[in-house]
Design a protein around this motif. Structure first.
Motif, PDB file in Angstrom:
ATOM      1  N   GLU A   1       8.274 -12.783  -4.252  1.00 21.29           N
ATOM      2  CA  GLU A   1       7.657 -13.295  -3.030  1.00 21.29           C
ATOM      3  C   GLU A   1       6.334 -12.581  -2.774  1.00 21.29           C
ATOM      4  O   GLU A   1       6.076 -11.506  -3.315  1.00 21.29           O
ATOM      5  N   THR A   2       5.513 -13.167  -1.932  1.00 23.00           N
ATOM      6  CA  THR A   2       4.253 -12.549  -1.530  1.00 23.00           C
ATOM      7  C   THR A   2       4.521 -11.670  -0.318  1.00 23.00           C
ATOM      8  O   THR A   2       5.042 -12.145   0.683  1.00 23.00           O
ATOM      9  N   ALA A   3       4.191 -10.394  -0.437  1.00 17.08           N
ATOM     10  CA  ALA A   3       4.430  -9.430   0.642  1.00 17.08           C
ATOM     11  C   ALA A   3       3.118  -9.105   1.347  1.00 17.08           C
ATOM     12  O   ALA A   3       2.120  -8.796   0.692  1.00 17.08           O
ATOM     13  N   GLU A   4       3.149  -9.173   2.656  1.00 18.74           N
ATOM     14  CA  GLU A   4       1.963  -8.881   3.460  1.00 18.74           C
ATOM     15  C   GLU A   4       2.029  -7.456   3.997  1.00 18.74           C
ATOM     16  O   GLU A   4       2.988  -7.092   4.673  1.00 18.74           O
ATOM     17  N   LEU A   5       1.007  -6.665   3.672  1.00 20.17           N
ATOM     18  CA  LEU A   5       0.885  -5.329   4.237  1.00 20.17           C
ATOM     19  C   LEU A   5      -0.085  -5.438   5.415  1.00 20.17           C
ATOM     20  O   LEU A   5      -1.261  -5.743   5.222  1.00 20.17           O
ATOM     21  N   PRO A   6       0.406  -5.221   6.638  1.00 16.36           N
ATOM     22  CA  PRO A   6      -0.405  -5.484   7.829  1.00 16.36           C
ATOM     23  C   PRO A   6      -1.524  -4.464   8.052  1.00 16.36           C
ATOM     24  O   PRO A   6      -1.647  -3.475   7.327  1.00 16.36           O
ATOM     25  N   HIS A   7      -2.279  -4.704   9.090  1.00 13.97           N
ATOM     26  CA  HIS A   7      -3.352  -3.814   9.533  1.00 13.97           C
ATOM     27  C   HIS A   7      -2.789  -2.408   9.706  1.00 13.97           C
ATOM     28  O   HIS A   7      -1.684  -2.257  10.203  1.00 13.97           O
ATOM     29  N   PRO A   8      -3.471  -1.393   9.306  1.00 21.41           N
ATOM     30  CA  PRO A   8      -4.839  -1.330   8.800  1.00 21.41           C
ATOM     31  C   PRO A   8      -4.955  -1.457   7.279  1.00 21.41           C
ATOM     32  O   PRO A   8      -6.035  -1.309   6.728  1.00 21.41           O
ATOM     33  N   VAL A   9      -3.846  -1.747   6.593  1.00 20.43           N
ATOM     34  CA  VAL A   9      -3.875  -1.857   5.133  1.00 20.43           C
ATOM     35  C   VAL A   9      -4.482  -3.188   4.700  1.00 20.43           C
ATOM     36  O   VAL A   9      -5.373  -3.241   3.867  1.00 20.43           O
ATOM     37  N   ASN A  10      -3.976  -4.283   5.255  1.00 15.35           N
ATOM     38  CA  ASN A  10      -4.532  -5.615   4.987  1.00 15.35           C
ATOM     39  C   ASN A  10      -4.595  -5.962   3.503  1.00 15.35           C
ATOM     40  O   ASN A  10      -5.645  -6.296   2.968  1.00 15.35           O
ATOM     41  N   ILE A  11      -3.439  -5.874   2.857  1.00 21.54           N
ATOM     42  CA  ILE A  11      -3.324  -6.219   1.444  1.00 21.54           C
ATOM     43  C   ILE A  11      -2.165  -7.194   1.298  1.00 21.54           C
ATOM     44  O   ILE A  11      -1.125  -7.037   1.929  1.00 21.54           O
ATOM     45  N   THR A  12      -2.354  -8.203   0.450  1.00 25.63           N
ATOM     46  CA  THR A  12      -1.289  -9.128   0.100  1.00 25.63           C
ATOM     47  C   THR A  12      -0.827  -8.776  -1.310  1.00 25.63           C
ATOM     48  O   THR A  12      -1.630  -8.779  -2.243  1.00 25.63           O
ATOM     49  N   LEU A  13       0.460  -8.433  -1.443  1.00 24.65           N
ATOM     50  CA  LEU A  13       1.005  -8.035  -2.737  1.00 24.65           C
ATOM     51  C   LEU A  13       1.683  -9.208  -3.427  1.00 24.65           C
ATOM     52  O   LEU A  13       2.541  -9.864  -2.838  1.00 24.65           O
ATOM     53  N   ASP A  14       1.309  -9.452  -4.661  1.00 21.08           N
ATOM     54  CA  ASP A  14       2.008 -10.413  -5.500  1.00 21.08           C
ATOM     55  C   ASP A  14       3.105  -9.625  -6.212  1.00 21.08           C
ATOM     56  O   ASP A  14       2.834  -8.802  -7.078  1.00 21.08           O
ATOM     57  N   THR A  15       4.363  -9.836  -5.838  1.00 17.61           N
ATOM     58  CA  THR A  15       5.468  -9.011  -6.348  1.00 17.61           C
ATOM     59  C   THR A  15       6.152  -9.609  -7.581  1.00 17.61           C
ATOM     60  O   THR A  15       7.170  -9.081  -8.022  1.00 17.61           O
ATOM     61  N   GLU A  16       5.621 -10.669  -8.137  1.00 16.13           N
ATOM     62  CA  GLU A  16       6.238 -11.308  -9.310  1.00 16.13           C
ATOM     63  C   GLU A  16       6.464 -10.319 -10.450  1.00 16.13           C
ATOM     64  O   GLU A  16       7.494 -10.328 -11.112  1.00 16.13           O
ATOM     65  N   LYS A  17       5.507  -9.442 -10.682  1.00 19.03           N
ATOM     66  CA  LYS A  17       5.585  -8.479 -11.790  1.00 19.03           C
ATOM     67  C   LYS A  17       6.772  -7.531 -11.639  1.00 19.03           C
ATOM     68  O   LYS A  17       7.303  -7.026 -12.633  1.00 19.03           O
ATOM     69  N   LEU A  18       7.243  -7.299 -10.416  1.00 14.85           N
ATOM     70  CA  LEU A  18       8.362  -6.382 -10.202  1.00 14.85           C
ATOM     71  C   LEU A  18       9.636  -6.880 -10.886  1.00 14.85           C
ATOM     72  O   LEU A  18      10.506  -6.071 -11.212  1.00 14.85           O
ATOM     73  N   LYS A  19       9.733  -8.170 -11.136  1.00 14.61           N
ATOM     74  CA  LYS A  19      10.904  -8.711 -11.824  1.00 14.61           C
ATOM     75  C   LYS A  19      11.037  -8.106 -13.221  1.00 14.61           C
ATOM     76  O   LYS A  19      12.141  -7.989 -13.741  1.00 14.61           O
TER      77      LYS A  19
END
Length: 192
Positions: free
Chosen positions: A170-188
């Motif tokens: 799934e796509t994980a959202e890291l909120p403010h003040p980080v503001n990064i969207t993590l593509d977690t597919e590779k974790l599989k």
């Protein structure tokens, strides 16, 4: 029998720092809630997950640095000393610091669970609570047991008030003040 706690610790912070300074490289020591903790040496998947996170942070936020194992003084953690798997700060933030830094200015801490007896208490409870007390805005837990990414945010009065859990892929959202969207597919790939 003496109860060990932050008010009645196993040793002083100064004694811990001396012990940690002289510990062999194969051992990482932490002082959490008045107790000495031994952090296991990471395995290959643990290291690969850290590198995945490092690449994601660098791609999305080149203005930030993700430090591995940088020592933090978590006073809200009752004079604790811990070494998060990752500490995200503005670039150059730790320049000139010694072995143990204040959590002031830290945007996020990250932990990757280990396959050991202490993970439940250490990563899912004690460190989470210490980071919240220190008001670190985001705590990211990559939980290898449940194959999830857990994002804790909005620390207030010693607790994270918002917790979002994402499954690997799934796509994980890291909120403010980080503001990064993590593509977690590779974790599989590291879910073995």
């Amino acid at each position: 029998m003496t109860h060990i706690s932050a008010d009645s610790p196993e040793m002083s912070v100064e004694d811990f720092e001396e012990l940690a300074r002289n510990a062999p490289e194969t051992v990482t020591l932490e002082f959490i809630n008045g107790k000495l903790r031994v952090k296991p040496v990471p395995d290959g998947d643990h290291g690969s997950i850290f590198m995945w996170l490092l690449r994601q942070c660098m791609q999305h936020r080149p203005d930030l640095d993700l430090y591995p194992e940088h020592g933090l003084v978590i006073e809200g953690y009752r004079k604790g000393r811990c070494r998060p798997d990752g500490t995200l700060v503005p670039s150059g933030h730790f320049a000139g610091h010694g072995e143990w830094s204040s959590p002031e200015g830290v945007l996020m801490t990250a932990e990757i669970t280990s396959h050991d007896y202490d993970t439940e208490r250490r990563d899912r409870v004690e460190k989470r609570d210490g980071y919240a007390r220190a008001e670190i805005p985001v705590y990211l837990l990559v939980d290898r047991d449940s194959h999830t990414v857990v994002v804790h945010s909005e620390p207030k009065e010693g607790f994270y008030h918002l917790v979002r859990t994402y499954g690997y892929g799934e796509t994980a959202e890291l909120p403010h003040p980080v503001n990064i969207t993590l593509d977690t597919e590779k974790l599989k790939d590291y879910a073995g």
